[in-house]
Design a protein around this motif. Structure first.
Motif, PDB file in Angstrom:
ATOM      1  N   SER A   1       0.841  -1.195   0.000  1.00  0.00           N
ATOM      2  CA  SER A   1       0.000   0.000   0.000  1.00  0.00           C
ATOM      3  C   SER A   1       0.873   1.241   0.000  1.00  0.00           C
ATOM      4  CB  SER A   1      -0.907   0.009   1.226  1.00  0.00           C
ATOM      5  OG  SER A   1      -0.139   0.220   2.402  1.00  0.00           O
ATOM      6  N   SER A   2       0.339   2.338  -0.503  1.00  0.00           N
ATOM      7  CA  SER A   2       1.118   3.573  -0.564  1.00  0.00           C
ATOM      8  C   SER A   2       1.552   4.017   0.827  1.00  0.00           C
ATOM      9  CB  SER A   2       0.306   4.677  -1.244  1.00  0.00           C
ATOM     10  OG  SER A   2      -0.915   4.901  -0.554  1.00  0.00           O
ATOM     11  N   ARG A   3       0.694   3.808   1.833  1.00  0.00           N
ATOM     12  CA  ARG A   3       1.043   4.207   3.202  1.00  0.00           C
ATOM     13  C   ARG A   3       2.196   3.335   3.730  1.00  0.00           C
ATOM     14  NH1 ARG A   3      -1.829   6.947   6.846  1.00  0.00           N
ATOM     15  NH2 ARG A   3      -3.781   6.665   5.680  1.00  0.00           N
ATOM     16  N   LYS A   4       2.084   2.023   3.482  1.00  0.00           N
ATOM     17  CA  LYS A   4       3.098   1.107   4.000  1.00  0.00           C
ATOM     18  C   LYS A   4       4.450   1.342   3.334  1.00  0.00           C
ATOM     19  CE  LYS A   4       3.600  -3.795   5.168  1.00  0.00           C
ATOM     20  NZ  LYS A   4       2.965  -5.145   5.052  1.00  0.00           N
ATOM     21  N   LEU A   5       4.446   1.545   2.012  1.00  0.00           N
ATOM     22  CA  LEU A   5       5.702   1.794   1.312  1.00  0.00           C
ATOM     23  C   LEU A   5       6.299   3.138   1.714  1.00  0.00           C
ATOM     24  CD1 LEU A   5       7.773   0.808  -0.710  1.00  0.00           C
ATOM     25  CD2 LEU A   5       6.397   1.795  -2.551  1.00  0.00           C
ATOM     26  N   ALA A   6       5.438   4.152   1.903  1.00  0.00           N
ATOM     27  CA  ALA A   6       5.929   5.471   2.317  1.00  0.00           C
ATOM     28  C   ALA A   6       6.594   5.393   3.686  1.00  0.00           C
ATOM     29  CB  ALA A   6       4.778   6.467   2.334  1.00  0.00           C
ATOM     30  N   ASP A   7       5.969   4.681   4.620  1.00  0.00           N
ATOM     31  CA  ASP A   7       6.555   4.522   5.957  1.00  0.00           C
ATOM     32  C   ASP A   7       7.885   3.797   5.874  1.00  0.00           C
ATOM     33  OD1 ASP A   7       4.407   5.810   7.064  1.00  0.00           O
ATOM     34  OD2 ASP A   7       3.362   3.980   7.678  1.00  0.00           O
ATOM     35  N   HIS A   8       7.933   2.761   5.048  1.00  0.00           N
ATOM     36  CA  HIS A   8       9.161   1.963   4.926  1.00  0.00           C
ATOM     37  C   HIS A   8      10.309   2.771   4.329  1.00  0.00           C
ATOM     38  CE1 HIS A   8      11.792  -1.426   4.114  1.00  0.00           C
ATOM     39  NE2 HIS A   8      11.816  -1.090   2.835  1.00  0.00           N
ATOM     40  N   LEU A   9      10.007   3.585   3.305  1.00  0.00           N
ATOM     41  CA  LEU A   9      11.045   4.354   2.624  1.00  0.00           C
ATOM     42  C   LEU A   9      11.343   5.684   3.312  1.00  0.00           C
ATOM     43  CD1 LEU A   9      10.005   3.838  -1.110  1.00  0.00           C
ATOM     44  CD2 LEU A   9      11.779   2.625   0.162  1.00  0.00           C
ATOM     45  N   GLY A  10      10.459   6.099   4.236  1.00  0.00           N
ATOM     46  CA  GLY A  10      10.672   7.365   4.913  1.00  0.00           C
ATOM     47  C   GLY A  10      10.355   8.560   4.034  1.00  0.00           C
TER      48      GLY A  10
ATOM     49  N   THR B   1       4.022  11.158  -2.368  1.00  0.00           N
ATOM     50  CA  THR B   1       5.115  10.844  -3.293  1.00  0.00           C
ATOM     51  C   THR B   1       4.934   9.448  -3.872  1.00  0.00           C
ATOM     52  OG1 THR B   1       6.647  12.277  -2.097  1.00  0.00           O
ATOM     53  CG2 THR B   1       7.618  10.595  -3.507  1.00  0.00           C
ATOM     54  N   VAL B   2       4.610   8.474  -2.999  1.00  0.00           N
ATOM     55  CA  VAL B   2       4.394   7.106  -3.461  1.00  0.00           C
ATOM     56  C   VAL B   2       3.146   7.042  -4.340  1.00  0.00           C
ATOM     57  CG1 VAL B   2       3.947   4.727  -2.747  1.00  0.00           C
ATOM     58  CG2 VAL B   2       5.556   6.144  -1.444  1.00  0.00           C
ATOM     59  N   THR B   3       2.093   7.715  -3.930  1.00  0.00           N
ATOM     60  CA  THR B   3       0.840   7.695  -4.700  1.00  0.00           C
ATOM     61  C   THR B   3       1.056   8.244  -6.106  1.00  0.00           C
ATOM     62  OG1 THR B   3      -0.472   7.951  -2.679  1.00  0.00           O
ATOM     63  CG2 THR B   3      -1.545   8.501  -4.761  1.00  0.00           C
ATOM     64  N   LEU B   4       1.800   9.346  -6.219  1.00  0.00           N
ATOM     65  CA  LEU B   4       2.075   9.919  -7.535  1.00  0.00           C
ATOM     66  C   LEU B   4       2.915   8.973  -8.388  1.00  0.00           C
ATOM     67  CD1 LEU B   4       2.805  13.636  -6.547  1.00  0.00           C
ATOM     68  CD2 LEU B   4       0.816  12.773  -7.816  1.00  0.00           C
ATOM     69  N   ALA B   5       3.871   8.286  -7.759  1.00  0.00           N
ATOM     70  CA  ALA B   5       4.689   7.315  -8.495  1.00  0.00           C
ATOM     71  C   ALA B   5       3.815   6.168  -9.005  1.00  0.00           C
ATOM     72  CB  ALA B   5       5.807   6.786  -7.608  1.00  0.00           C
ATOM     73  N   TYR B   6       2.941   5.650  -8.136  1.00  0.00           N
ATOM     74  CA  TYR B   6       2.027   4.583  -8.544  1.00  0.00           C
ATOM     75  C   TYR B   6       1.128   5.052  -9.704  1.00  0.00           C
ATOM     76  CZ  TYR B   6       2.976   1.372  -4.624  1.00  0.00           C
ATOM     77  OH  TYR B   6       3.547   0.478  -3.754  1.00  0.00           O
ATOM     78  N   THR B   7       0.616   6.266  -9.597  1.00  0.00           N
ATOM     79  CA  THR B   7      -0.278   6.795 -10.629  1.00  0.00           C
ATOM     80  C   THR B   7       0.428   6.871 -11.982  1.00  0.00           C
ATOM     81  OG1 THR B   7      -1.474   8.096  -8.971  1.00  0.00           O
ATOM     82  CG2 THR B   7      -1.732   8.750 -11.282  1.00  0.00           C
ATOM     83  N   GLU B   8       1.662   7.329 -11.975  1.00  0.00           N
ATOM     84  CA  GLU B   8       2.428   7.418 -13.218  1.00  0.00           C
ATOM     85  C   GLU B   8       2.693   6.026 -13.801  1.00  0.00           C
ATOM     86  OE1 GLU B   8       4.164   9.484 -16.303  1.00  0.00           O
ATOM     87  OE2 GLU B   8       3.035  10.273 -14.582  1.00  0.00           O
TER      88      GLU B   8
END
Length: 488
Positions: free
Chosen positions: A43-52, A57-64
């Protein structure tokens, strides 16, 4: 199947925005085949937490990536690798070539199917690469290496770069090895007794070709460097496999009809044990009694950060029967492919002729670049810097291993860049290693180091030359958890 969030990490040296880095990381995983069609992304939240990073930022990357058809979004279920994700192009001829040669009859020797395992080419993309013998870009002196390479490209060194040495080597490199490198190991040699090779593996091949054939016998350590065993199998010689103990190779077990003994006394490969001085003398006495040649592979003496390494076996050889191998692959970088052989002049003369017939000599520009890097003091500075970092990583690794109640087979007296580990007897570390890749963990199963009829599957090697200290504890926790959960 869901892709573990721990397989993702950002490279501190990467270029571009965080969003672009995340896009590139995921696209590379899909194109390399690591992420399969239909697998679910974190999930975007889980990946964002993991990457700091921020969730947006993650959501926009996924969208692209969805827009580019790498990913597909499924309502509230999340993001998945698209069924139509791009794949690397492949060329498949429509017609099979007309090959009428019976290659099984034409080929007289088969070199495939040996024990040498292959490391993943994308090992740098793993978060926990406990992989041996690879260079850490953060420790390498890029600036001074570049300056030395540029200097070697200059007009003054045009002859060194472009000339055909035929069977000779760069005199500057030979002089440095003779005056600086070898004396550190207690070895004194003339230029006529030194030969530059394409790494230690090429040095071993040269020795094997010159000294062994059907009707001769070679003694090797068990476990040992798997490529050496592969090379020996092609000579037709008799192979005597001798189990090492806590002090290395036992001289009394060497058969009286042995012609060549291969050993790694300073840092046994792969167990890392060091052969005591008394046993080294006993080994030379045994070799003298049976008139055998001893091949000493001193592959990692530069990585002795705990104490000064013991003098080389070659340094106490009074008969000229020890052939010494050294390499810059571990101390500089493996892709350099530069090592050296040291032996009596009659042997080196034949080794030089063999090399000239096969490949002439290692490239002159590479030899001259290394000669400058060594002679200007950059090499020694890098060794000191690397040793300091390895010592820190070793301390973290040993603490993590102890906390997880894993079992190292010994504590190396001098350092090195790996730990030789033993799991419970029923555990197959080959299977464990494959499973750990999904967690972003790379280890080296120990089975290939053992001869076929003595194969042990519960050993493994943990290298720490290419993993940051802060990642070691979590990586070791993954290893320990996998071993505890293993069912034969």
């Amino acid at each position: 199947m869901a892709i573990s969030v721990e397989t993702f990490f950002l490279n501190a040296d990467a270029q571009g925005t965080l969003q672009a880095q995340i896009q590139e990381m995921i696209a590379a995983g899909i194109l390399s085949g690591r992420f399969r069609t239909g697998e679910k992304l974190p999930s975007s939240r889980k990946l964002a937490d993991h990457l700091g990073v921020s969730r947006i930022t993650v959501t926009l990357a996924y969208t692209e990536l969805v827009a580019n058809d790498y990913l597909t979004a499924r309502g509230r279920s999340g993001y998945f690798v698209s069924e139509t994700a791009p794949v690397p192009p492949s060329f498949s001829p429509t017609e099979k070539s007309h090959d009428t040669v019976n290659w099984s009859r034409a080929i007289t020797q088969v070199f495939t199917g040996g024990d040498s395992p292959r490391k993943p080419r994308d090992w740098r993309s793993y978060r926990y690469p406990f992989i041996y013998g690879q260079a850490d870009a953060t420790l390498f002196d890029h600036a001074n290496w570049r300056l030395c390479a540029l200097r070697a490209l200059g007009q003054k060194d045009f002859a060194a770069m472009t000339g055909d040495y035929y069977d000779q080597d760069d005199p500057l490199l030979i002089e440095y090895i003779a005056r600086n490198t070898l004396p550190r190991r207690g070895v004194i040699a003339r230029p006529e007794e030194i030969l530059i090779t394409l790494g230690a593996q090429n040095a071993l091949w040269t020795v094997v070709q010159l000294l062994l054939q059907p009707g001769r016998k070679a003694a090797i350590e068990n476990p040992s460097y798997y490529t050496l065993r592969d090379q020996l199998s092609h000579t037709g010689c008799t192979l005597d496999v001798i189990e090492v103990d806590k002090d290395g190779l036992p001289p009394e077990l060497i058969a009286p009809d042995t012609d060549v003994v291969f050993t790694t006394p300073s840092h046994q490969s792969p167990t890392t044990v060091t052969m005591p001085t008394a046993r080294r003398k006993a080994l030379l006495d045994r070799a003298r009694d049976i008139d055998a040649v001893v091949v000493e592979d001193d592959y990692e003496f530069e990585m002795s950060f705990r104490a000064q390494p013991s003098p080389a076996l070659k340094s106490i050889d009074r008969d000229g029967r020890v052939i010494y191998l050294g390499s810059f692959s571990k101390s500089l970088f493996p892709g350099l492919r530069l090592g050296y052989l040291v032996g009596s002049e009659p042997f080196i003369r034949q080794a030089r002729a063999l090399r000239a017939n096969v490949l002439r000599h290692p490239p002159g520009h590479i030899q001259r670049t290394v000669a400058y890097f060594l002679s200007l003091g950059h090499y020694d500075a890098q060794i000191r810097r690397t040793a300091k970092v390895l010592q820190e990583r070793r301390a973290v690794l040993e603490k993590a291993v102890e906390a997880e109640e894993l079992t190292p087979t010994n504590r190396s007296l001098y350092g090195g860049s790996s730990l030789w580990m033993q799991a419970p007897d029923h555990v197959d570390m080959g299977q464990i290693g494959m499973g750990l890749r999904d967690k972003g963990v790379l280890i080296e199963p120990g089975a290939p180091f053992f001869a076929q009829d003595t194969r042990r599957h519960n050993f493994y090697r943990l290298g720490y030359s290419s993993i940051a200290s802060e990642r070691i504890p979590q990586g070791i926790a993954h290893v320990a958890n996998a071993i505890r959960a293993y069912r034969a």
